[in-house]
Design a protein around this motif. Structure first.
Motif, PDB file in Angstrom:
ATOM      1  N   LEU A 282       7.762   0.524 -10.070  1.00 56.74           N
ATOM      2  CA  LEU A 282       6.943   1.571  -9.436  1.00 56.74           C
ATOM      3  C   LEU A 282       7.002   2.607 -10.309  1.00 56.74           C
ATOM      4  O   LEU A 282       8.098   3.357 -10.454  1.00 56.74           O
ATOM      5  CB  LEU A 282       7.533   1.517  -8.211  1.00 56.74           C
ATOM      6  CG  LEU A 282       7.742   0.552  -7.363  1.00 56.74           C
ATOM      7  CD1 LEU A 282       8.713   0.674  -6.101  1.00 56.74           C
ATOM      8  CD2 LEU A 282       6.714   0.044  -6.504  1.00 56.74           C
ATOM      9  N   HIS A 283       6.173   3.357 -10.691  1.00 54.77           N
ATOM     10  CA  HIS A 283       6.185   4.276 -11.661  1.00 54.77           C
ATOM     11  C   HIS A 283       6.252   5.725 -10.896  1.00 54.77           C
ATOM     12  O   HIS A 283       7.232   6.301 -10.660  1.00 54.77           O
ATOM     13  CB  HIS A 283       5.066   4.548 -12.651  1.00 54.77           C
ATOM     14  CG  HIS A 283       5.329   3.220 -13.735  1.00 54.77           C
ATOM     15  ND1 HIS A 283       6.039   3.558 -14.737  1.00 54.77           N
ATOM     16  CD2 HIS A 283       4.711   2.058 -13.620  1.00 54.77           C
ATOM     17  CE1 HIS A 283       6.046   2.303 -15.260  1.00 54.77           C
ATOM     18  NE2 HIS A 283       5.189   1.490 -14.648  1.00 54.77           N
ATOM     19  N   ASP A 284       4.986   6.035 -10.124  1.00 54.80           N
ATOM     20  CA  ASP A 284       5.084   7.327  -9.559  1.00 54.80           C
ATOM     21  C   ASP A 284       5.509   7.228  -8.108  1.00 54.80           C
ATOM     22  O   ASP A 284       5.689   8.322  -7.445  1.00 54.80           O
ATOM     23  CB  ASP A 284       3.768   7.836  -9.648  1.00 54.80           C
ATOM     24  CG  ASP A 284       3.142   8.016 -10.993  1.00 54.80           C
ATOM     25  OD1 ASP A 284       3.820   8.442 -11.783  1.00 54.80           O
ATOM     26  OD2 ASP A 284       1.721   7.817 -11.342  1.00 54.80           O
ATOM     27  N   ARG A 285       5.965   6.154  -7.836  1.00 56.67           N
ATOM     28  CA  ARG A 285       6.334   5.662  -6.407  1.00 56.67           C
ATOM     29  C   ARG A 285       7.708   5.660  -6.256  1.00 56.67           C
ATOM     30  O   ARG A 285       8.345   5.192  -5.185  1.00 56.67           O
ATOM     31  CB  ARG A 285       5.506   4.658  -5.661  1.00 56.67           C
ATOM     32  CG  ARG A 285       3.996   4.971  -5.265  1.00 56.67           C
ATOM     33  CD  ARG A 285       4.015   6.156  -4.458  1.00 56.67           C
ATOM     34  NE  ARG A 285       3.045   6.011  -3.212  1.00 56.67           N
ATOM     35  CZ  ARG A 285       2.557   7.122  -2.705  1.00 56.67           C
ATOM     36  NH1 ARG A 285       2.966   8.419  -2.959  1.00 56.67           N
ATOM     37  NH2 ARG A 285       1.687   6.768  -1.764  1.00 56.67           N
TER      38      ARG A 285
ATOM     39  N   ALA B 159      -3.705   5.431  -0.410  1.00 58.66           N
ATOM     40  CA  ALA B 159      -2.488   5.096  -0.130  1.00 58.66           C
ATOM     41  C   ALA B 159      -1.953   5.610   1.139  1.00 58.66           C
ATOM     42  O   ALA B 159      -1.752   4.746   2.193  1.00 58.66           O
ATOM     43  CB  ALA B 159      -1.215   5.046  -1.021  1.00 58.66           C
TER      44      ALA B 159
ATOM     45  N   THR C 195       5.314  11.433  -0.216  1.00 59.32           N
ATOM     46  CA  THR C 195       4.123  10.754   0.239  1.00 59.32           C
ATOM     47  C   THR C 195       2.961  11.318  -0.609  1.00 59.32           C
ATOM     48  O   THR C 195       2.306  10.475  -0.897  1.00 59.32           O
ATOM     49  CB  THR C 195       3.620  10.863   1.816  1.00 59.32           C
ATOM     50  OG1 THR C 195       3.884  11.934   2.169  1.00 59.32           O
ATOM     51  CG2 THR C 195       4.162   9.539   2.287  1.00 59.32           C
TER      52      THR C 195
ATOM     53  N   SER D 286       0.866  -1.294  -0.113  1.00 59.21           N
ATOM     54  CA  SER D 286       0.110  -0.229  -0.022  1.00 59.21           C
ATOM     55  C   SER D 286       0.810   1.388   0.124  1.00 59.21           C
ATOM     56  O   SER D 286       0.420   2.197  -0.318  1.00 59.21           O
ATOM     57  CB  SER D 286      -0.978  -0.069   1.107  1.00 59.21           C
ATOM     58  OG  SER D 286      -0.484  -0.421   2.254  1.00 59.21           O
ATOM     59  N   MET D 287       1.886   1.055   0.465  1.00 56.52           N
ATOM     60  CA  MET D 287       2.897   2.239   0.481  1.00 56.52           C
ATOM     61  C   MET D 287       3.370   2.666  -1.244  1.00 56.52           C
ATOM     62  O   MET D 287       3.404   3.673  -1.540  1.00 56.52           O
ATOM     63  CB  MET D 287       4.275   2.144   1.170  1.00 56.52           C
ATOM     64  CG  MET D 287       4.841   3.009   2.151  1.00 56.52           C
ATOM     65  SD  MET D 287       5.983   2.780   3.298  1.00 56.52           S
ATOM     66  CE  MET D 287       5.386   2.241   4.496  1.00 56.52           C
ATOM     67  N   PHE D 288       3.765   1.581  -1.881  1.00 60.54           N
ATOM     68  CA  PHE D 288       4.510   2.007  -3.005  1.00 60.54           C
ATOM     69  C   PHE D 288       3.638   1.602  -4.156  1.00 60.54           C
ATOM     70  O   PHE D 288       4.157   1.693  -5.331  1.00 60.54           O
ATOM     71  CB  PHE D 288       5.696   1.058  -2.879  1.00 60.54           C
ATOM     72  CG  PHE D 288       6.533   1.310  -1.810  1.00 60.54           C
ATOM     73  CD1 PHE D 288       7.124   2.754  -1.730  1.00 60.54           C
ATOM     74  CD2 PHE D 288       7.031   0.498  -0.881  1.00 60.54           C
ATOM     75  CE1 PHE D 288       7.752   3.323  -0.746  1.00 60.54           C
ATOM     76  CE2 PHE D 288       7.981   0.928   0.125  1.00 60.54           C
ATOM     77  CZ  PHE D 288       8.325   2.071   0.393  1.00 60.54           C
ATOM     78  N   PHE D 289       2.620   1.140  -4.292  1.00 62.42           N
ATOM     79  CA  PHE D 289       1.800   0.525  -5.329  1.00 62.42           C
ATOM     80  C   PHE D 289       0.620   1.485  -5.524  1.00 62.42           C
ATOM     81  O   PHE D 289      -0.240   1.551  -4.473  1.00 62.42           O
ATOM     82  CB  PHE D 289       1.547  -0.906  -5.660  1.00 62.42           C
ATOM     83  CG  PHE D 289       2.761  -1.531  -5.818  1.00 62.42           C
ATOM     84  CD1 PHE D 289       3.224  -2.138  -7.207  1.00 62.42           C
ATOM     85  CD2 PHE D 289       3.458  -2.014  -4.875  1.00 62.42           C
ATOM     86  CE1 PHE D 289       4.079  -2.712  -7.551  1.00 62.42           C
ATOM     87  CE2 PHE D 289       4.734  -2.852  -5.229  1.00 62.42           C
ATOM     88  CZ  PHE D 289       4.918  -3.034  -6.466  1.00 62.42           C
ATOM     89  N   LEU D 290       0.206   1.946  -6.561  1.00 60.49           N
ATOM     90  CA  LEU D 290      -0.879   3.016  -6.734  1.00 60.49           C
ATOM     91  C   LEU D 290      -2.058   2.418  -7.484  1.00 60.49           C
ATOM     92  O   LEU D 290      -2.827   3.114  -7.901  1.00 60.49           O
ATOM     93  CB  LEU D 290      -0.579   4.228  -7.205  1.00 60.49           C
ATOM     94  CG  LEU D 290       0.263   5.038  -6.443  1.00 60.49           C
ATOM     95  CD1 LEU D 290       0.702   6.530  -6.833  1.00 60.49           C
ATOM     96  CD2 LEU D 290      -0.315   5.128  -5.009  1.00 60.49           C
TER      97      LEU D 290
ATOM     98  N   SER E  36      -3.114   8.611  -4.055  1.00 56.08           N
ATOM     99  CA  SER E  36      -1.953   8.698  -2.944  1.00 56.08           C
ATOM    100  C   SER E  36      -2.658   9.177  -1.661  1.00 56.08           C
ATOM    101  O   SER E  36      -2.205   8.455  -0.535  1.00 56.08           O
ATOM    102  CB  SER E  36      -0.757   9.739  -3.355  1.00 56.08           C
ATOM    103  OG  SER E  36      -1.472  11.029  -3.545  1.00 56.08           O
TER     104      SER E  36
ATOM    105  N   GLU F 228       0.951  -2.381 -12.833  1.00 50.87           N
ATOM    106  CA  GLU F 228       1.613  -1.081 -13.043  1.00 50.87           C
ATOM    107  C   GLU F 228       0.469   0.123 -13.274  1.00 50.87           C
ATOM    108  O   GLU F 228      -0.409  -0.259 -13.602  1.00 50.87           O
ATOM    109  CB  GLU F 228       2.160  -1.338 -14.632  1.00 50.87           C
ATOM    110  CG  GLU F 228       3.457  -2.129 -14.240  1.00 50.87           C
ATOM    111  CD  GLU F 228       4.554  -1.798 -15.428  1.00 50.87           C
ATOM    112  OE1 GLU F 228       4.213  -1.405 -16.347  1.00 50.87           O
ATOM    113  OE2 GLU F 228       5.396  -2.657 -15.329  1.00 50.87           O
ATOM    114  N   THR F 229       0.971   1.209 -12.545  1.00 49.52           N
ATOM    115  CA  THR F 229       0.257   2.299 -12.591  1.00 49.52           C
ATOM    116  C   THR F 229       1.031   3.691 -12.758  1.00 49.52           C
ATOM    117  O   THR F 229       2.111   3.731 -12.393  1.00 49.52           O
ATOM    118  CB  THR F 229      -0.823   2.656 -11.080  1.00 49.52           C
ATOM    119  OG1 THR F 229      -1.185   1.150 -11.155  1.00 49.52           O
ATOM    120  CG2 THR F 229      -1.695   3.720 -11.471  1.00 49.52           C
ATOM    121  N   ALA F 230       0.672   4.251 -13.786  1.00 52.05           N
ATOM    122  CA  ALA F 230       1.592   5.530 -13.758  1.00 52.05           C
ATOM    123  C   ALA F 230       0.547   6.706 -14.134  1.00 52.05           C
ATOM    124  O   ALA F 230      -0.424   6.481 -15.151  1.00 52.05           O
ATOM    125  CB  ALA F 230       2.330   5.485 -15.177  1.00 52.05           C
TER     126      ALA F 230
END
Lengths: 301, 242
Positions: B31-34, A110, B181, A30-34, A107, A253-255
């Motif tokens: 991780l793209h945006d993170r 997250a 964050t 949950s911290m690093f994947f969106l 975010s 994957e999410t951008a």
């Protein structure tokens, strides 16, 4: 330490290794994947677990604090961040983009799942469990951690004693003018420091006399590997293997920038998300099973 | 004696040339945006590891261990005593004094340990590694500058150093963590916004460090040096290390 386990939660009675693995995984993802689906799963399951752990108090905390924070992050991000290609509208000549709005929402979700996840972590992973986990790998540092935790209440009690004694001779922080009070406060602190340091040396000598740093010492622990821990760990590892395979294949994957690109759902990726959801819901599943077994035993008897 | 620095060096080399690039590669590809957030947290932890592990492998004496614990416990109590005023905490002041009196390694450990343990009372979170690192590096820097003769026990010098290091190092790193964050990368706008929003808190924190140093620097250094002289602590490191 902020909230207490009310005893209904069966998951936290499992072996610390499995609990630690659970929290590391959920907090990491949950911290690093969106990815929105991933976030929805994490958020829902940590919310559920926090309610299982702390009941109504958790619901109140989540709604009172987490909802405003979510809204704030979600609103502030598009106002500050103007990257992204799709412009929705202008506010004072500043473009508000679709991409940064989406990013703000994701975010925020997250952030909230991490905060709620850590609130569960604080209840379940008590200091003795952490001591047990790290005591063998890094014995000295774990010992220092546990000693510091112990010294805090001890010094608090000592400060009370010192200030009561000082009160008798008119030198407490509640007596005299403002400068006198500050001077008294500093005096009390320096008494505490002298006492603490002398006491530390005495403790150290006593530790040395009892063989601190010698080889062949054993440590006591109340945790043992039971069959249910083995089963749980096996399930966890199997699910994690699926989740990491999904991560390798780019299913999460999410951008958001410059265009919103979110990995779509397919038959395969649904399986990865299902594995992740199962993993996140393990506490609820365990608790549900216990509840069911307990009730059926009660009605049978 | 000669083996220990080698092992530490090898460990650091592995971290710098293998773990950090791998982490960056993982962050960039998966991780793209993170990626900035993930990579910065990972590098923070990699930077702390050699400190902590070299202390662990040195087999420190009981007196060293408990002295570091006592100072950390005092700073945790101080943070708890002023918890109702946000950011008004004596942790940085005590960490600086520890660094000056006991050396850079102890300063780092007192800082990191205070950050970690105090969050057992105030709640752990994504900010824990950042706080541990910020306090630790302030203590390390204080000890290092003291060894180089730049920082002395003079109260004015200490206060200037305390205020600046709290504002720049602690404030800067914590603002960076909150910016990462909520934002995808190093966007300037977001950074300035979090920095500006953080200024009042950072100023309060820096002021509190200065105030605490003003009041407790002298009694505390006196007592620490007294105990060091009385029991011969941290001095016979070379003679007892074999």
């Amino acid at each position: 330490m902020t909230t207490e386990n009310n005893g209904r939660d069966a998951f936290s009675a499992y072996h610390p290794v499995t609990l630690f693995l659970y929290f590391c995984t959920v907090l990491f993802f949950s911290m690093f994947f969106l990815h929105p689906v991933l976030l929805a799963i994490s958020l829902a399951s940590v919310f559920l677990y926090s309610v299982l752990l702390s009941g109504r108090k958790a619901v109140r905390f989540n709604l009172l604090w987490m909802l405003p924070v979510t809204l704030l992050i979600a609103l502030v991000n598009p106002l500050l961040n103007h990257s992204g290609a799709t412009i929705l509208l202008y506010v004072n000549d500043n473009p508000i983009t679709l991409e940064s709005t989406v990013f703000g929402l994701l975010s925020a979700a997250a952030f909230v799942s991490v905060v709620i996840g850590f609130s569960c972590f604080n209840v379940v992973m008590t200091s003795d469990k952490l001591m047990y986990l790290f005591g063998r790998m890094i014995p000295v540092l774990s010992l220092m951690f546990s000693m510091t935790l112990r010294l805090v209440p001890r010094y608090k009690a000592q400060i009370r004693k010192i200030s009561e004694a000082q009160k008798c001779i008119g030198c407490d922080v509640s007596q005299g003018g403002i400068f006198q009070r500050i001077r008294n406060g500093v005096h009390i602190v320096s008494i505490l420091i002298t006492w603490a340091l002398e006491n530390a040396v005495e403790t150290a000598d006593s530790m040395k006399a009892r063989g601190f740093g010698l080889k062949g010492r054993t440590t006591f622990s109340i945790y043992s590997w039971k069959r249910r821990d083995k089963t749980l760990l096996a399930v966890q590892l199997a699910l994690l293997a699926v989740v990491f395979a999904g991560m390798g294949m780019g299913a999460f994957e999410t951008a958001c920038f410059p265009f919103v690109r979110i990995a779509g759902l397919s038959g395969k990726s649904v399986a990865f998300f299902a594995a992740y959801a199962l993993f996140c819901l393990l506490p609820a599943i365990v608790d549900g099973k216990e509840y069911f077994v307990w009730n059926s035993l009660k009605s049978a008897g | 004696m000669s083996k220990k620095p080698d092992r530490r060096l090898i460990f650091s080399v592995v971290l710098i040339f293998l773990a950090i690039p791998l982490t960056i590669a993982f962050g960039m590809s998966v991780l793209h945006d993170r990626r900035y957030y993930f990579v910065s947290v990972a590098i923070l932890i990699y930077t702390m590891l050699p400190f902590l592990l070299s202390f662990e492998h040195r087999r420190p004496k009981a007196r060293e261990v408990i002295l570091i614990c006592s100072l950390s416990a005092i700073s945790v109590i101080g943070r708890a005593a002023f918890f109702m005023i946000p950011e008004f905490k004596p942790v940085a002041a005590i960490v600086i004094i520890a660094g000056i009196c006991l050396g850079p390694e102890s300063g780092f450990l007192v800082g990191a340990l205070s950050g970690f343990v105090s969050n057992f009372f105030f709640g752990q979170g994504a900010w824990t590694p950042w706080q541990m690192f910020s306090f630790g590096i302030i203590g390390f820097l204080a000890g290092f500058l003291h060894q180089r003769g730049i920082l002395n026990e003079n109260r004015a010098v200490l206060c200037v150093f305390g205020g600046l290091s709290t504002f720049v190092i602690y404030g800067g790193l914590m603002n960076l963590s909150s910016a990462l964050t909520v934002s995808p990368g190093f966007g300037q706008d977001v950074f300035w916004a979090t920095f500006l929003a953080g200024i009042p808190f950072d100023l309060v924190h820096a002021a509190s460090t200065v105030i605490f140093l003003l009041f407790i620097a002298k009694p505390m250094t006196e007592r620490l040096i007294r105990i060091r002289v009385k029991y011969g602590l941290m001095e016979d490191k070379d003679s007892s290390a074999q």
